[in-house]
Design a protein around this motif. Structure first.
Motif, short mmCIF file in Angstrom:
data_model
loop_
_atom_site.label_atom_id
_atom_site.label_comp_id
_atom_site.label_asym_id
_atom_site.label_seq_id
_atom_site.Cartn_x
_atom_site.Cartn_y
_atom_site.Cartn_z
N UNK A 168 0.84 -1.19 0.00
CA UNK A 168 0.00 0.00 0.00
C UNK A 168 0.88 1.24 0.00
N UNK A 169 0.30 2.38 -0.30
CA UNK A 169 1.08 3.62 -0.41
C UNK A 169 1.67 4.04 0.91
N UNK A 170 1.03 3.66 2.03
CA UNK A 170 1.55 4.05 3.33
C UNK A 170 2.42 2.97 3.97
N UNK A 171 2.72 1.90 3.20
CA UNK A 171 3.57 0.84 3.72
C UNK A 171 5.02 1.35 3.79
N UNK A 172 5.78 0.77 4.72
CA UNK A 172 7.21 1.04 4.79
C UNK A 172 7.94 -0.20 4.27
N UNK A 173 9.06 0.02 3.61
CA UNK A 173 9.79 -1.11 3.04
C UNK A 173 11.26 -0.76 2.89
N UNK A 174 12.11 -1.65 3.39
CA UNK A 174 13.55 -1.50 3.20
C UNK A 174 13.93 -2.14 1.87
N UNK A 175 15.10 -1.77 1.37
CA UNK A 175 15.65 -2.49 0.22
C UNK A 175 16.09 -3.88 0.67
N UNK A 176 16.21 -4.78 -0.30
CA UNK A 176 16.82 -6.07 0.04
C UNK A 176 18.20 -5.78 0.62
N UNK A 177 18.58 -6.44 1.72
CA UNK A 177 19.84 -6.10 2.38
C UNK A 177 21.07 -6.21 1.50
N UNK A 178 21.08 -7.18 0.59
CA UNK A 178 22.24 -7.32 -0.31
C UNK A 178 22.34 -6.13 -1.26
N UNK A 179 21.20 -5.63 -1.73
CA UNK A 179 21.20 -4.46 -2.60
C UNK A 179 21.61 -3.22 -1.82
N UNK A 180 21.11 -3.11 -0.60
CA UNK A 180 21.47 -1.96 0.23
C UNK A 180 22.98 -1.91 0.48
N UNK A 181 23.57 -3.06 0.80
CA UNK A 181 25.01 -3.11 1.03
C UNK A 181 25.79 -2.80 -0.24
N UNK A 182 25.30 -3.27 -1.38
CA UNK A 182 25.97 -2.99 -2.64
C UNK A 182 25.97 -1.48 -2.94
N UNK A 183 24.83 -0.84 -2.70
CA UNK A 183 24.73 0.60 -2.97
C UNK A 183 25.65 1.40 -2.05
N UNK A 184 25.68 1.05 -0.77
CA UNK A 184 26.54 1.80 0.15
C UNK A 184 28.01 1.50 -0.10
N UNK A 185 28.32 0.29 -0.54
CA UNK A 185 29.71 -0.04 -0.87
C UNK A 185 30.20 0.77 -2.06
N UNK A 186 29.35 0.91 -3.06
CA UNK A 186 29.75 1.61 -4.28
C UNK A 186 29.63 3.13 -4.17
N UNK A 187 28.60 3.60 -3.46
CA UNK A 187 28.28 5.03 -3.46
C UNK A 187 28.52 5.71 -2.11
N UNK A 188 28.82 4.93 -1.07
CA UNK A 188 29.10 5.53 0.23
C UNK A 188 27.87 5.56 1.12
N UNK A 189 28.08 6.04 2.33
CA UNK A 189 27.00 6.05 3.33
C UNK A 189 26.43 7.44 3.56
N UNK A 190 26.76 8.38 2.70
CA UNK A 190 26.15 9.70 2.73
C UNK A 190 25.66 10.05 1.33
N UNK A 191 24.73 10.98 1.26
CA UNK A 191 24.16 11.39 -0.02
C UNK A 191 24.05 12.90 -0.07
N UNK A 192 24.39 13.48 -1.21
CA UNK A 192 24.28 14.93 -1.36
C UNK A 192 22.82 15.38 -1.22
N UNK A 193 21.89 14.48 -1.55
CA UNK A 193 20.47 14.83 -1.41
C UNK A 193 20.12 15.06 0.06
#
Length: 203
Positions: A168-193
């Motif tokens: 639903x639109x008000x549901x909360x959802x994390x990324x799959x943990x493997x994808x989350x770790x891949x993104x932070x490994x490649x792009x870091x743990x901070x975001x300019x946004x």
């Protein structure tokens, strides 16, 4: 002997040469999209030996990743390992704005907002647009990694959801943990946004 040698190895190119009188070889994704740079380095007695080590290590990593894939409880999908996601993120064409949004999603698991807030944060009109963007990412990653993902489960390759029903639109959802770790490994743990003060929970 040429100064730099290059071998094609699947989706990678292995380049080898001498640096400071050391024989080194590095692997690169052949056609990187947003994320560039070498992914593996080995040395050897000769350039050819170093390149052969890189090729063998790439094969070993690929074999171990397939064996180590986790079964997602919500969908039954076999989720790629972190390293597989990293390779796919280097290779697939993801719009920069969507990659930025995935990155923000990856570094904010402890204060996850509703999906409608994530959509708004990314400048999207509604949750359906967000889901469509994430499903296109899933389709691209699945194609790159030769994964068989049924259309109805594409979202589950990106999001960790409790079951196969559409969130639903008000549901909360994390990324799959493997994808989350891949993104932070490649792009870091901070975001300019986020540095600009665009906090998801304050939309």
């Amino acid at each position: 002997m040429p100064q730099v040698q290059a071998w094609d190895h699947g989706r990678y190119v292995i380049k080898g040469g001498y640096i400071n009188n050391r024989a080194l070889a590095r692997a690169f994704v052949r056609q990187p999209r947003h994320i560039k740079g070498s992914i593996l380095e080995c040395s050897g007695d000769t350039v050819e030996a170093a390149m052969a080590k890189v090729a063998a290590e790439l094969d070993r990593i690929a074999e171990e990743a397939v064996v180590g894939r986790r079964t997602d409880l919500g969908s039954g999908l076999r989720i790629p390992a972190q390293g597989e996601f990293e390779t796919a993120l280097r290779c697939v064409a993801i719009p920069a704005a969507v990659l930025d949004l995935l990155h923000v999603h990856a570094i904010a698991p402890s204060w996850l907002p509703a999906l409608e807030d994530i959509a708004r944060f990314g400048g999207m009109t509604d949750v359906a647009t967000l889901i469509g963007a994430y499903e296109r990412v899933s389709t691209a990653i699945a194609a790159e990694l030769d994964l068989a993902v049924p259309p109805g489960l594409r979202l589950h390759l990106v999001l960790s959801l409790p079951d196969t029903t559409q969130p639903s639109s008000d549901a909360t959802a994390d990324l799959q943990p493997e994808l989350r770790l891949a993104l932070t490994s490649l792009l870091g743990t901070t975001s300019s946004l986020l540095d600009k003060g665009q906090m998801l929970g304050n939309l």
